[in-house]
Design an enzyme around this catalytic site. Structure first.
Site, mmCIF file in Angstrom:
data_model
loop_
_atom_site.group_PDB
_atom_site.id
_atom_site.type_symbol
_atom_site.label_atom_id
_atom_site.label_comp_id
_atom_site.label_asym_id
_atom_site.label_seq_id
_atom_site.Cartn_x
_atom_site.Cartn_y
_atom_site.Cartn_z
ATOM 1 N N LYS A 1 0.847 -1.210 0.000
ATOM 2 C CA LYS A 1 0.000 0.000 0.000
ATOM 3 C C LYS A 1 0.878 1.254 0.000
ATOM 4 O O LYS A 1 0.647 2.190 -0.742
ATOM 5 C CB LYS A 1 -0.907 0.053 1.246
ATOM 6 C CG LYS A 1 -1.907 -1.055 1.337
ATOM 7 C CD LYS A 1 -2.842 -0.862 2.522
ATOM 8 C CE LYS A 1 -2.182 -0.982 3.877
ATOM 9 N NZ LYS A 1 -1.715 -2.324 4.223
ATOM 10 N N ARG B 1 -9.376 1.119 9.160
ATOM 11 C CA ARG B 1 -9.018 -0.277 9.353
ATOM 12 C C ARG B 1 -10.127 -1.050 10.055
ATOM 13 O O ARG B 1 -10.000 -2.255 10.250
ATOM 14 C CB ARG B 1 -7.784 -0.334 10.222
ATOM 15 C CG ARG B 1 -6.696 -1.216 9.605
ATOM 16 C CD ARG B 1 -5.439 -0.773 10.124
ATOM 17 N NE ARG B 1 -4.335 -1.607 10.083
ATOM 18 C CZ ARG B 1 -3.148 -1.153 9.691
ATOM 19 N NH1 ARG B 1 -3.023 0.055 9.213
ATOM 20 N NH2 ARG B 1 -2.107 -1.922 9.771
ATOM 21 N N ARG C 1 11.323 -3.733 11.101
ATOM 22 C CA ARG C 1 10.243 -3.309 12.009
ATOM 23 C C ARG C 1 10.014 -4.368 13.081
ATOM 24 O O ARG C 1 10.026 -5.562 12.760
ATOM 25 C CB ARG C 1 8.943 -3.117 11.205
ATOM 26 C CG ARG C 1 8.833 -1.767 10.560
ATOM 27 C CD ARG C 1 7.670 -1.684 9.603
ATOM 28 N NE ARG C 1 6.380 -2.127 10.152
ATOM 29 C CZ ARG C 1 5.215 -1.910 9.554
ATOM 30 N NH1 ARG C 1 5.174 -1.237 8.419
ATOM 31 N NH2 ARG C 1 4.090 -2.341 10.087
ATOM 32 N N ARG D 1 -1.075 -10.166 12.518
ATOM 33 C CA ARG D 1 -1.597 -8.979 11.815
ATOM 34 C C ARG D 1 -2.504 -9.391 10.658
ATOM 35 O O ARG D 1 -3.520 -8.746 10.388
ATOM 36 C CB ARG D 1 -0.441 -8.109 11.310
ATOM 37 C CG ARG D 1 0.243 -7.353 12.464
ATOM 38 C CD ARG D 1 1.622 -6.866 12.094
ATOM 39 N NE ARG D 1 1.611 -5.935 10.993
ATOM 40 C CZ ARG D 1 2.660 -5.748 10.169
ATOM 41 N NH1 ARG D 1 3.756 -6.443 10.330
ATOM 42 N NH2 ARG D 1 2.588 -4.868 9.207
#
Ligand code: AMP
Length: 289
Positions: free
Chosen positions: A69, A146, A224, A235
């Site tokens: 994205k 979200r 990350r 996730r």
């Protein structure tokens, strides 16, 4: 934009009441305007016209973690001259600032969970206010909304022109997240994974070259904290449970553009420009560069 950020903040603190009121006003207006059910063709046409004429698009990018994205939203933001606003970046900036929220946020983010609507809307409102002070207009949102609740709040305060839903098979998403690296100095994103999966069970083969950093970034790469396999799988599960219904929310409005990524940037970018009818825009930009 000022109204958007004021209302976003009000709706976050009033549990959505301000947004509901705004939404009621808006849906009355929309209902009066609509004579036919919404279709993506109509939304895409309005969005393209806005991109071509006014350059202040209000787009949303949806898609699972690792789908890209950020990559495509930031390319489009440069092409269209609108800010790319990624709520994940806002969260990471807040974490790095060691402000009052950072300890609470670190725990949530490092487990791959979603932060509360109130926190995320406050961060987004602050970012919109800063942009407004700097004369920004329009946006491409990445990572927001979200949840359906966030989508409803956003819907109550502004008119989203188009929602691009990027899609990629789940085994590739995991590999991409595990290969993701960020340069701790310049902040650019890279990917060390070389994706080369065969077509099977009706799915097409997919090849994506790694996105390697230049030599001067190589020694400064970091991963990350939420890109470990366990957290990535969590996730993805949270995306399927909480965020996938957002796709349905926008599909119903005729605003959802489904885009299956055919490969890496060299294959996907021209195709995305084609479906968005923005090839001319890129040619113009390249010609004047
Ligand atoms: P991302 O970079 O988009 O993967 O976001 C990183 C993390 O920030 C997510 O795993 C969430 O913890 C948090 N986050 C970002 N955007 C949102 C949102 N719209 N709602 C709730 N949490 C979010």
């Amino acid at each position: 934009m000022a109204a958007v950020q004021r209302l976003l903040r009000a709706s976050a603190s009033s549990g959505g009441a301000a947004a509901s009121a705004a939404r009621r006003r808006m849906s009355t207006a929309v209902a009066a305007e609509q004579t036919a059910p919404p279709s993506f063709a109509g939304a895409a046409e309005r969005a393209r016209r806005r991109a071509a004429e006014e350059r202040n698009v209000q787009w949303v990018f949806l898609g699972c973690p690792g789908v890209g994205k950020g990559t495509y939203a930031s390319r489009l933001s440069r092409l269209l001259g609108v800010p790319h606003i990624a709520t994940g970046d806002l969260v990471r900036d807040e974490l790095a600032s060691s402000g009052p929220l950072s300890v609470q946020l670190a725990e949530i983010v490092n487990q791959g969970k979603l932060v509360s609507d109130e926190i995320i809307i406050n961060l987004l409102s602050k970012r919109l206010k800063k942009g407004e002070d700097q004369g920004e207009s329009g946006f491409i949102l990445d990572g927001f909304p979200r949840t359906v609740n966030q989508a409803e709040i956003l819907d109550g305060v502004t008119d989203i022109d188009m929602v691009v839903n990027l899609k990629l098979r789940e085994d590739v998403l995991v590999e991409k997240c595990l290969g993701r690296r960020i340069c701790s100095q310049c902040g650019k994103n890279f990917n060390l994974a070389c994706i080369d999966v065969k077509g099977e069970n009706g799915l097409p083969p997919i090849y994506m070259e790694p996105l390697l950093p230049p030599n001067n970034c190589m020694s400064k790469l970091i991963t990350r904290a939420d890109d470990t396999e366990e957290v990535v799988r969590n996730r993805l599960k949270i995306y399927n449970d909480m965020s996938q219904p957002v796709e349905g929310f926008y599909r119903q409005q005729g605003k959802l553009l489904e885009f299956d990524l055919p490969g890496g940037i060299p294959e996907s970018w021209p195709k995305l420009l084609h479906v968005l009818n923005l090839e001319d825009q890129e040619e113009m930009k390249l010609a004047t560069a």
